[in-house]
Design an enzyme around this catalytic site. Sequence first.
Site, PDB file in Angstrom:
ATOM      1  N   THR A   1     -41.664  91.813  31.626  1.00  0.00           N
ATOM      2  CA  THR A   1     -42.790  92.274  31.630  1.00  0.00           C
ATOM      3  C   THR A   1     -42.954  93.833  31.710  1.00  0.00           C
ATOM      4  OG1 THR A   1     -43.436  90.323  32.274  1.00  0.00           O
ATOM      5  CG2 THR A   1     -45.439  92.021  32.367  1.00  0.00           C
ATOM      6  N   VAL A   2     -42.367  94.286  32.821  1.00  0.00           N
ATOM      7  CA  VAL A   2     -42.403  95.701  32.995  1.00  0.00           C
ATOM      8  C   VAL A   2     -41.471  96.659  32.192  1.00  0.00           C
ATOM      9  CG1 VAL A   2     -42.296  97.607  34.857  1.00  0.00           C
ATOM     10  CG2 VAL A   2     -43.286  95.264  35.624  1.00  0.00           C
TER      11      VAL A   2
ATOM     12  N   LYS B   1     -39.457  95.943  44.730  1.00  0.00           N
ATOM     13  CA  LYS B   1     -40.152  95.779  46.222  1.00  0.00           C
ATOM     14  C   LYS B   1     -39.278  94.959  47.118  1.00  0.00           C
ATOM     15  CE  LYS B   1     -43.503  92.787  44.690  1.00  0.00           C
ATOM     16  NZ  LYS B   1     -43.369  92.755  43.224  1.00  0.00           N
TER      17      LYS B   1
ATOM     18  N   ILE C   1     -50.915 102.584  40.791  1.00  0.00           N
ATOM     19  CA  ILE C   1     -51.606 103.416  41.688  1.00  0.00           C
ATOM     20  C   ILE C   1     -50.463 104.488  42.226  1.00  0.00           C
ATOM     21  CG2 ILE C   1     -53.022 103.682  43.685  1.00  0.00           C
ATOM     22  CD1 ILE C   1     -53.819 100.741  43.310  1.00  0.00           C
TER      23      ILE C   1
ATOM     24  N   GLY D   1     -53.000  81.505  34.449  1.00  0.00           N
ATOM     25  CA  GLY D   1     -51.699  82.549  34.419  1.00  0.00           C
ATOM     26  C   GLY D   1     -51.977  83.521  35.395  1.00  0.00           C
TER      27      GLY D   1
ATOM     28  N   GLU E   1     -48.733  82.190  39.966  1.00  0.00           N
ATOM     29  CA  GLU E   1     -47.310  81.411  39.653  1.00  0.00           C
ATOM     30  C   GLU E   1     -47.685  79.833  40.009  1.00  0.00           C
ATOM     31  OE1 GLU E   1     -44.929  83.150  38.519  1.00  0.00           O
ATOM     32  OE2 GLU E   1     -45.555  85.163  38.722  1.00  0.00           O
TER      33      GLU E   1
ATOM     34  N   LYS F   1     -44.711  95.437  50.251  1.00  0.00           N
ATOM     35  CA  LYS F   1     -44.947  96.588  49.998  1.00  0.00           C
ATOM     36  C   LYS F   1     -45.633  97.556  51.109  1.00  0.00           C
ATOM     37  CE  LYS F   1     -46.851  94.626  45.510  1.00  0.00           C
ATOM     38  NZ  LYS F   1     -47.765  94.064  44.842  1.00  0.00           N
TER      39      LYS F   1
END
Lengths: 440, 440
Positions: free
Chosen positions: B13-14, B105, B136, B187, B190, B205
């Site tokens: 995805t990323v 992370k 962000i 979706g 999970e 985080k």
Amino acid sequence: MRTINIGLVGLGTVGGGVARLIMNHHDDYVKNYGIDLHLKKCCSLYQSDADRLGLSADQFTTDWHDVVSDPDIDIVIELIGGTHPAMDIFEESFKSGKHVVSANKALLGRNTEHLARLAAENGVSFRCEAAAAGGIPVVHALEHELNGNEILTIAGIMNGTTNYILSRMKHEGSDFAEVLADAQALGYAEADPSADVDGFDAASKIAILGSMGFRTRITTDDVYMQGIRDISAADIEVAEELGCTIKLLAIARKTDTGVDVRVHPTMIPNGHPLASVDGAMNAVYVVGDAVGETMFYGAGAGSFPTASAVVGDVFALAEPISQGQKPLPEAEPFSVNRPIRTIDNLHTRYYIRLTVEDQLGTLAASTRILTDNNISISNIRQLEGTGDGTCTLVFVTHSALEADLKKAVEALAADDSIREVASVIRVEDIDKWTEGVFAN
Amino acid sequence: MRTINIGLVGLGTVGGGVARLIMNHHDDYVKNYGIDLHLKKCCSLYQSDADRLGLSADQFTTDWHDVVSDPDIDIVIELIGGTHPAMDIFEESFKSGKHVVSANKALLGRNTEHLARLAAENGVSFRCEAAAAGGIPVVHALEHELNGNEILTIAGIMNGTTNYILSRMKHEGSDFAEVLADAQALGYAEADPSADVDGFDAASKIAILGSMGFRTRITTDDVYMQGIRDISAADIEVAEELGCTIKLLAIARKTDTGVDVRVHPTMIPNGHPLASVDGAMNAVYVVGDAVGETMFYGAGAGSFPTASAVVGDVFALAEPISQGQKPLPEAEPFSVNRPIRTIDNLHTRYYIRLTVEDQLGTLAASTRILTDNNISISNIRQLEGTGDGTCTLVFVTHSALEADLKKAVEALAADDSIREVASVIRVEDIDKWTEGVFAN
């Protein structure tokens, strides 16, 4: 560790905050970041500023030339505001190889192009995080962290005084003049409030942020500007019924035919993050095609918040200098040449409040005027008559062209059945703000 | 202009978003910033990823060693997540002189110290803007723009799934299980929701952001963690009556005796900017002693928002490399050694909801138990009985010590007149968040 020598011109509210911040945290900066900041020379017209801050005789001068001519000084911080002698301080500093940090929105709103060229010619940098939205680190984000994006929209509450006034008008149901007078008494508004309430201050800031975001030349003079003097308690009340809040927004948005840049009162839905920014706080909402919606919130003014942004800029220069490197030159500021659209080309929605004769046919007449001028109506409200033979009609339009709206308003004003076009306020079409964001 | 060669490991995805963003905007980056980013080698286990993105055979490999061993590659982007082989990719990249950008992370929440040391030894940098709060740009702000400040508090909504669930519970009056099931079907959550709803994701985080803000070593294992499974529709309703919203906050705060680091459901007043952060959005509220209150708002996840942060980091490295400079090493990450306080040392306010026998003396009994344990009461509500012989008592306490609160809750649970301690939720004392801000 190499000491970074700072020259500080201006020891007023912000300059005094910068001096105190650097002195208070000197040892932390050394310990945490290996940055040794030294206030080599500070300039003010008043010896009392030096005394208040505990500056030594060596550290103080009343002549700014002593700062820019000091060969040991690496970074000049200009915090006197206005154009002269601020412009000379920039120019002389650049020519003698010094980097400049400034919060001067008036100067930078009009002269970024000239100053950027002069800095580049002299191999130095200038930074101005504090010139737009005070302590909020949005300038650096637009110049760097968001570089992966094409910026689509910048919309912000960039003037604390007007946001304070509008917030109080909303919470108290009061009219503008009343709240302004009280804000002046409390020190939240200047005796001459024009720079704030007429939108000049926000216009400089959106010129600076818009130039950065869209990488095109926008000066303060390009910004359409309308202040908050005409906003009434009645408008705020009707806005509330419509689920909206009225904010003085500074907006820059990319369109297919150019950039819109404007400052004016705006109705936005209460669910939008800008709507809940209350009191004197500022917030800048930025939409990028990749990141989508972001918002940066914080104090837009004040001694220490602004000093935070100034010292952040000093760090950005001091970090490389401390390591024996030259600060990187900023990217060419105006690499894209986008036309600025006039307000007549704006497409948005409008709120129109009319005081009309309370008689048959008035609603039909005003509706026809709007329709004849290509203004399509989304919402009509007729408020209770007040007994003086008039009543209030409120229209909210669909998206329309500003030029058409102007003609319609003229025609409404000229119609016999309409006593007064009491107010016209743009209703921001916030869906347009995110047009062009990539689907995930 | 020097081409910057990128090695990209992970095309999910990323990673897919990063590849598409760099390819889409390549020419803009060259034109606007003079940065020529080239995807030299991309790695995924699946050929289909390469096909979908239109990568050439030369550009694609299924073996990450091909990326880290390519001598032309300047920057490795690690986007596979997890500890292994991500750790090896970092280590091998550093040893072969490559800078690393990552959104990992899980890895960085536990291994920043080791990785920072190894990067420094090899004269390279790593950046992880995307590892906390997605798109962000708060990591860079904490590492640079806010350096003039001593950071006092970091409090954020850092998990989109739980914020989405809590927002829907609030708007719909539904219970947790019901909304979770629907979020899974849509979706938004999970199949195994534990990493989100039990707080692990947010804990990583806040470990990363807390380490940066306080410049002390905080790992994921230091973070007290409590998820949102026990939040009921009843709690949200009572919170609303109290003028509060329940959010899963990740909080790191400096106190005189150490740093508090915790993730748990929290009641905050509706007027606080974090309270109106709705749906899957994230926001990080940061208080510095100079800047005061700031908040950074945006998407915390998603392909392109996260890619925006990754590419922002790539720019931070590519800018100096393009100009023939080495990226500056980051400041020593853990220059301050602050103890981490356990949750037992927390002082905050508490909301306690009890199901009690609807009989004389119950209120007196529970009040006495609280008082006996040094818990002073700020607000009591008795809700209408439900006809089964019980009624609901709600207490909101003044600031109390968590250790005392635990004892009180045990005593309440053991009392015969009390059927159940239905819930205990911390009520954040937001005035403490700004303690230590300089007066202007």
